[in-house]
Scaffold this active site. Sequence first.
Site, PDB file in Angstrom:
ATOM      1  N   GLN A 164      14.331  -0.972  -5.805  1.00 57.28           N
ATOM      2  CA  GLN A 164      13.420  -1.035  -7.009  1.00 57.28           C
ATOM      3  C   GLN A 164      13.073   0.604  -7.119  1.00 57.28           C
ATOM      4  O   GLN A 164      12.514   1.010  -6.533  1.00 57.28           O
ATOM      5  CB  GLN A 164      12.014  -1.709  -6.757  1.00 57.28           C
ATOM      6  CG  GLN A 164      11.204  -1.693  -7.721  1.00 57.28           C
ATOM      7  CD  GLN A 164       9.732  -2.044  -7.128  1.00 57.28           C
ATOM      8  OE1 GLN A 164       9.538  -2.458  -6.257  1.00 57.28           O
ATOM      9  NE2 GLN A 164       8.743  -1.877  -8.205  1.00 57.28           N
ATOM     10  N   GLU A 191       5.726  -8.409  -7.463  1.00 58.81           N
ATOM     11  CA  GLU A 191       5.666  -7.570  -6.352  1.00 58.81           C
ATOM     12  C   GLU A 191       3.828  -7.872  -5.811  1.00 58.81           C
ATOM     13  O   GLU A 191       3.950  -7.921  -4.458  1.00 58.81           O
ATOM     14  CB  GLU A 191       5.580  -6.252  -6.533  1.00 58.81           C
ATOM     15  CG  GLU A 191       5.536  -5.134  -5.744  1.00 58.81           C
ATOM     16  CD  GLU A 191       5.618  -3.788  -6.069  1.00 58.81           C
ATOM     17  OE1 GLU A 191       5.497  -3.336  -7.339  1.00 58.81           O
ATOM     18  OE2 GLU A 191       6.175  -2.976  -5.062  1.00 58.81           O
ATOM     19  N   GLU A 237      -6.987   2.150  -6.525  1.00 56.02           N
ATOM     20  CA  GLU A 237      -7.870   2.273  -7.503  1.00 56.02           C
ATOM     21  C   GLU A 237      -7.296   1.808  -8.796  1.00 56.02           C
ATOM     22  O   GLU A 237      -7.963   1.374  -9.617  1.00 56.02           O
ATOM     23  CB  GLU A 237      -7.774   3.943  -7.689  1.00 56.02           C
ATOM     24  CG  GLU A 237      -8.424   4.572  -6.611  1.00 56.02           C
ATOM     25  CD  GLU A 237      -7.887   4.352  -5.235  1.00 56.02           C
ATOM     26  OE1 GLU A 237      -6.851   4.006  -5.181  1.00 56.02           O
ATOM     27  OE2 GLU A 237      -8.738   4.892  -4.260  1.00 56.02           O
TER      28      GLU A 237
END
Length: 425
Positions: free
Chosen positions: A143, A261, A394
């Site tokens: 990817q 994913e 985050e």
Amino acid sequence: MFDDAPPHGWRVRHVAHYVPGMTVIDAPTSQMSADERRVAELVDDLLTSFPPATTDPTVFLGEQFDRGLAWVQFPEGHGGLGLTPKLQKQINERVYAAGAPNPMYRNPIGHGMTGPTVAVWGTEEQKSRYLRPLFTGEEIWCQLFSEPGSGSDFAGLSSTGVKDGDEWIVNGQKVWTTLAHLSRWGLLVVRTDPQAVKHAGLTAFVVDMQAPTVEIRPLRQMTGEAEFNEVFFSDTRIPAEEMLGGPGDGWRVSLTTLMNERVSIGGTIPTKGSGTISALTAAWKSVPEDRKDPALLDEVMKLWARAEVLRLTNIRANQNRKMGDPGPEGSIGKMASADLNKDVLDLAVTLLGPEGMLYGDYTMKRPRFSSDTDSVQKAFLRSRANSIEGGTSEVMYNILGERVLGLPGDVRVDRDVPWSQVPRN
Ligand SMILES: Cc1cc2nc3c(=O)[nH]c(=O)nc-3n(C[C@H](O)[C@H](O)[C@H](O)COP(=O)(O)OP(=O)(O)OC[C@H]3O[C@@H](n4cnc5c(N)ncnc54)[C@H](O)[C@@H]3O)c2cc1C
């Protein structure tokens, strides 16, 4: 070429479907729905005609694909039967219990991410060409999203694609590309319209990773290994028919990949007490009795409880998904499993005492599995990447804060400006 056993006994991440020790659903019964029965009969036929113990793994997976048992929700002829994805669990439980090879170990990025993306966005020709060898592991995929200047802000990427007749010419650099060194094909996103706002100017392609204009250089990690790479494209020509979706669809195509994913990384549902937490309980058992103090046991138990909460959250998320509400759980699972893995392995290494500091020889290796781990010490080092790969924690906090809790959004000054006018280094 492949070893189909998990790389070690107690911990495998990135594996969405197979959980050692899971319950096995029986062969066809009269209580089953018509679809369940159809699937059960096809599995029976597969296991009888091609017993995993005596069948070459590639042949077995090809037969599984041809019967529509690879991704049961995919269309007929492309590895599926057009049925609900729930039935894949039934298939996996039975074939793995019979000792079948796991396609995820052979081709983790392909099976978990790029395969589902090709299924959604590919043309009939692309699906016919790519999905079967992807599933069998004959063609490994990678990817190619992240760039040196665009990881979290992946939509700001700078690699370019310029149309030239029936081809597109690609230039630029990608980074952190897992398994690029083994890959036959890559799912590539580049900027094809710099005048559009950043999300709108992207286009996705399938790229030949063995083309002479594609250079792959290893990136070494703190484990000593290099599972990922830098990839350089220098006037790489891609035929127009290798586009996924249309020009400008790259952002939407990549959302399909990223959703898969996050579920693939964080959505695994182990049996109670298995998965990463089993490394901690094993380490606790190995602690000599005179070093087993109640404070340490308290730490072990807190982590055990967190692992169980995550397991139950993932079960609930799975049930919501089945009812058609994908919700934010992919991000919750991804974020929580990253922190949990790190904390669990931190304590496991501590429990090992001085032995916890002993670690291999740092010889550079090029692993076949993106999550190869053969000791607690190595798993501890590898787990540091968990809160970065597949989107940082985050960024997951931002997604949950904005989309679930309805908090004010992050400051985004470049969202409505043509990409070419956004200041950058
Ligand atoms: C093991 C591993 C495998 C990987 N495999 C692949 C792969 O196969 N293909 C691929 O394309 N990429 C891959 N990646 C790249 C990965 O997706 C990126 O590393 C990740 O998205 C973070 O991007 P970055 O490294 O550029 O960090 P940056 O985006 O530069 O972030 C730096 C720091 O800033 C924080 N930050 C950034 N933006 C915000 C914000 N808006 N709010 C709050 N904090 C913020 C981040 O959380 C981080 O702490 C892999 C990474 C790892 C570690």
